[in-house]
Design a protein around this motif. Structure first.
Motif, PDB file in Angstrom:
ATOM      1  N   LYS A  51       0.922  -1.392  -0.032  1.00 11.35           N
ATOM      2  CA  LYS A  51       0.020   0.087  -0.032  1.00 11.35           C
ATOM      3  C   LYS A  51       0.985   1.325  -0.304  1.00 11.35           C
ATOM      4  O   LYS A  51       0.624   2.295  -0.820  1.00 11.35           O
ATOM      5  CB  LYS A  51      -0.998  -0.030   0.986  1.00 11.35           C
ATOM      6  N   LYS A  52       1.977   1.286   0.795  1.00 15.85           N
ATOM      7  CA  LYS A  52       2.879   2.565   0.855  1.00 15.85           C
ATOM      8  C   LYS A  52       3.465   2.384  -0.666  1.00 15.85           C
ATOM      9  O   LYS A  52       3.543   4.045  -1.043  1.00 15.85           O
ATOM     10  CB  LYS A  52       3.796   2.236   1.745  1.00 15.85           C
ATOM     11  N   ALA A  53       3.895   1.580  -1.411  1.00 17.50           N
ATOM     12  CA  ALA A  53       4.348   2.029  -2.652  1.00 17.50           C
ATOM     13  C   ALA A  53       3.351   2.552  -3.798  1.00 17.50           C
ATOM     14  O   ALA A  53       3.473   3.292  -4.410  1.00 17.50           O
ATOM     15  CB  ALA A  53       4.765   0.405  -3.040  1.00 17.50           C
ATOM     16  N   ALA A  54       1.973   1.836  -3.481  1.00 20.51           N
ATOM     17  CA  ALA A  54       0.920   2.536  -4.208  1.00 20.51           C
ATOM     18  C   ALA A  54       0.660   4.065  -4.050  1.00 20.51           C
ATOM     19  O   ALA A  54       0.457   4.671  -4.939  1.00 20.51           O
ATOM     20  CB  ALA A  54      -0.322   1.633  -4.088  1.00 20.51           C
ATOM     21  N   ASP A  55       0.568   4.155  -2.653  1.00 20.35           N
ATOM     22  CA  ASP A  55       0.332   5.699  -2.390  1.00 20.35           C
ATOM     23  C   ASP A  55       1.485   6.455  -2.776  1.00 20.35           C
ATOM     24  O   ASP A  55       1.160   7.564  -3.371  1.00 20.35           O
ATOM     25  CB  ASP A  55       0.193   5.812  -0.993  1.00 20.35           C
ATOM     26  N   ALA A  60       3.529  10.592  -6.887  1.00 19.62           N
ATOM     27  CA  ALA A  60       4.455  10.987  -7.780  1.00 19.62           C
ATOM     28  C   ALA A  60       3.738  11.367  -8.923  1.00 19.62           C
ATOM     29  O   ALA A  60       4.058  12.244  -9.929  1.00 19.62           O
ATOM     30  CB  ALA A  60       5.480   9.842  -7.948  1.00 19.62           C
ATOM     31  N   LEU A  61       2.872  10.549  -9.419  1.00 13.68           N
ATOM     32  CA  LEU A  61       1.659  10.775 -10.690  1.00 13.68           C
ATOM     33  C   LEU A  61       1.248  12.334 -10.567  1.00 13.68           C
ATOM     34  O   LEU A  61       1.179  12.918 -11.344  1.00 13.68           O
ATOM     35  CB  LEU A  61       0.967   9.750 -10.887  1.00 13.68           C
ATOM     36  N   GLU A  62       0.633  12.578  -9.272  1.00 12.55           N
ATOM     37  CA  GLU A  62      -0.004  13.793  -9.005  1.00 12.55           C
ATOM     38  C   GLU A  62       0.994  15.073  -9.419  1.00 12.55           C
ATOM     39  O   GLU A  62       0.923  15.863  -9.859  1.00 12.55           O
ATOM     40  CB  GLU A  62      -0.493  13.796  -7.863  1.00 12.55           C
ATOM     41  N   ARG A  94       9.730  11.167  -8.975  1.00 18.11           N
ATOM     42  CA  ARG A  94       9.929  10.111  -7.878  1.00 18.11           C
ATOM     43  C   ARG A  94      11.412  10.176  -7.174  1.00 18.11           C
ATOM     44  O   ARG A  94      11.695   9.573  -6.433  1.00 18.11           O
ATOM     45  CB  ARG A  94       9.894   8.778  -8.778  1.00 18.11           C
ATOM     46  N   ASN A  95      12.198  11.384  -7.808  1.00 18.39           N
ATOM     47  CA  ASN A  95      13.453  11.323  -7.536  1.00 18.39           C
ATOM     48  C   ASN A  95      13.519  12.989  -6.816  1.00 18.39           C
ATOM     49  O   ASN A  95      14.771  13.600  -6.787  1.00 18.39           O
ATOM     50  CB  ASN A  95      14.267  11.402  -8.544  1.00 18.39           C
ATOM     51  N   ALA A  96      12.571  13.399  -6.045  1.00 19.93           N
ATOM     52  CA  ALA A  96      12.360  14.738  -5.763  1.00 19.93           C
ATOM     53  C   ALA A  96      13.469  15.092  -4.747  1.00 19.93           C
ATOM     54  O   ALA A  96      14.092  16.105  -4.672  1.00 19.93           O
ATOM     55  CB  ALA A  96      11.012  15.097  -4.931  1.00 19.93           C
ATOM     56  N   ARG A  97      13.707  14.142  -3.550  1.00 22.10           N
ATOM     57  CA  ARG A  97      14.863  14.328  -2.711  1.00 22.10           C
ATOM     58  C   ARG A  97      16.145  14.810  -3.316  1.00 22.10           C
ATOM     59  O   ARG A  97      16.609  15.687  -2.919  1.00 22.10           O
ATOM     60  CB  ARG A  97      14.746  13.267  -1.885  1.00 22.10           C
ATOM     61  N   ASN A  98      16.594  13.691  -4.393  1.00 19.17           N
ATOM     62  CA  ASN A  98      17.940  14.264  -4.905  1.00 19.17           C
ATOM     63  C   ASN A  98      17.696  15.401  -6.027  1.00 19.17           C
ATOM     64  O   ASN A  98      18.786  16.348  -6.148  1.00 19.17           O
ATOM     65  CB  ASN A  98      18.464  13.038  -5.754  1.00 19.17           C
ATOM     66  N   VAL A  99      16.545  15.725  -6.583  1.00 20.82           N
ATOM     67  CA  VAL A  99      16.537  16.943  -7.263  1.00 20.82           C
ATOM     68  C   VAL A  99      16.640  18.111  -6.556  1.00 20.82           C
ATOM     69  O   VAL A  99      17.272  18.946  -6.887  1.00 20.82           O
ATOM     70  CB  VAL A  99      15.109  16.882  -8.147  1.00 20.82           C
ATOM     71  N   GLU A 100      15.955  17.843  -5.534  1.00 26.32           N
ATOM     72  CA  GLU A 100      16.135  19.087  -4.412  1.00 26.32           C
ATOM     73  C   GLU A 100      17.511  19.295  -3.905  1.00 26.32           C
ATOM     74  O   GLU A 100      18.037  20.414  -3.925  1.00 26.32           O
ATOM     75  CB  GLU A 100      15.196  18.961  -3.248  1.00 26.32           C
ATOM     76  N   ASP A 119      10.779   5.703  -0.070  1.00 21.29           N
ATOM     77  CA  ASP A 119       9.550   5.920  -0.543  1.00 21.29           C
ATOM     78  C   ASP A 119       8.958   4.954  -0.997  1.00 21.29           C
ATOM     79  O   ASP A 119       7.569   4.803  -1.593  1.00 21.29           O
ATOM     80  CB  ASP A 119       9.534   7.055  -1.704  1.00 21.29           C
ATOM     81  N   HIS A 120       9.512   3.717  -0.977  1.00 20.07           N
ATOM     82  CA  HIS A 120       9.099   2.330  -1.365  1.00 20.07           C
ATOM     83  C   HIS A 120       8.391   2.410  -2.859  1.00 20.07           C
ATOM     84  O   HIS A 120       7.887   1.502  -3.210  1.00 20.07           O
ATOM     85  CB  HIS A 120       7.928   1.970  -0.561  1.00 20.07           C
ATOM     86  N   SER A 121       9.110   3.194  -3.728  1.00 20.42           N
ATOM     87  CA  SER A 121       8.762   3.308  -5.198  1.00 20.42           C
ATOM     88  C   SER A 121       9.166   2.266  -5.750  1.00 20.42           C
ATOM     89  O   SER A 121       8.750   1.966  -7.076  1.00 20.42           O
ATOM     90  CB  SER A 121       8.750   4.637  -5.521  1.00 20.42           C
TER      91      SER A 121
END
Length: 143
Positions: A51-55, A60-62, A94-100, A119-121
């Protein structure tokens, strides 16, 4: 969402936002839970028992949708095909942390081995969209 009866072999589907939850009851008392993430066009993007991966993938899609809208409105790469823009924005989300980190002038964090992302992605139970029977992960077998 919709629900069907709970006879052996039937599936119960519950929809919430862009994540579908499916429970499959088999005659051997096996219960399987599967989360299916769909994009805004209804195209299946991810199947997982996590469920965490799905969320995380739905979030990430949003974010990717908002990034794509920003890039299109600001005319950044106006000739970039939509499929390429979608792939780029999903990657960035999906890579927001590293982009930041990079935007702040820091080095990106090393990528952990597959299945260990916070993020379990990239969770080990995650499967690309495809055949439901082969992608459902067994969670618990009734005794």
């Amino acid at each position: 969402g919709s629900a069907s009866n709970s006879e052996p072999g039937s599936a119960v589907a519950v929809g919430c936002a862009r994540i579908d939850l499916r429970l499959r009851l088999e005659s051997t008392a096996l219960i399987e839970i599967e989360y299916i993430v769909k994009d805004k066009h209804g195209m299946e993007r991810l199947r997982t028992a996590d469920k965490k991966a799905a969320d995380a993938y739905d979030k990430a899609l949003e974010i990717a949708d908002r990034l794509a809208q920003l890039l299109r409105e600001d005319q950044v790469l106006p000739d970039l095909p939509n499929a390429d823009l979608e792939e780029l924005t999903i990657y960035l989300a999906r890579n927001a942390r590293n982009v930041e980190r990079v935007l702040k002038g820091k080095e990106p964090e090393p990528t952990p081995p597959s299945g260990e992302r916070e993020d379990h992605s990239e969770a080990a139970t995650e499967q690309p969209a495809g055949d439901a029977d082969s992608n459902v992960t067994e969670l618990k077998r009734a005794k």
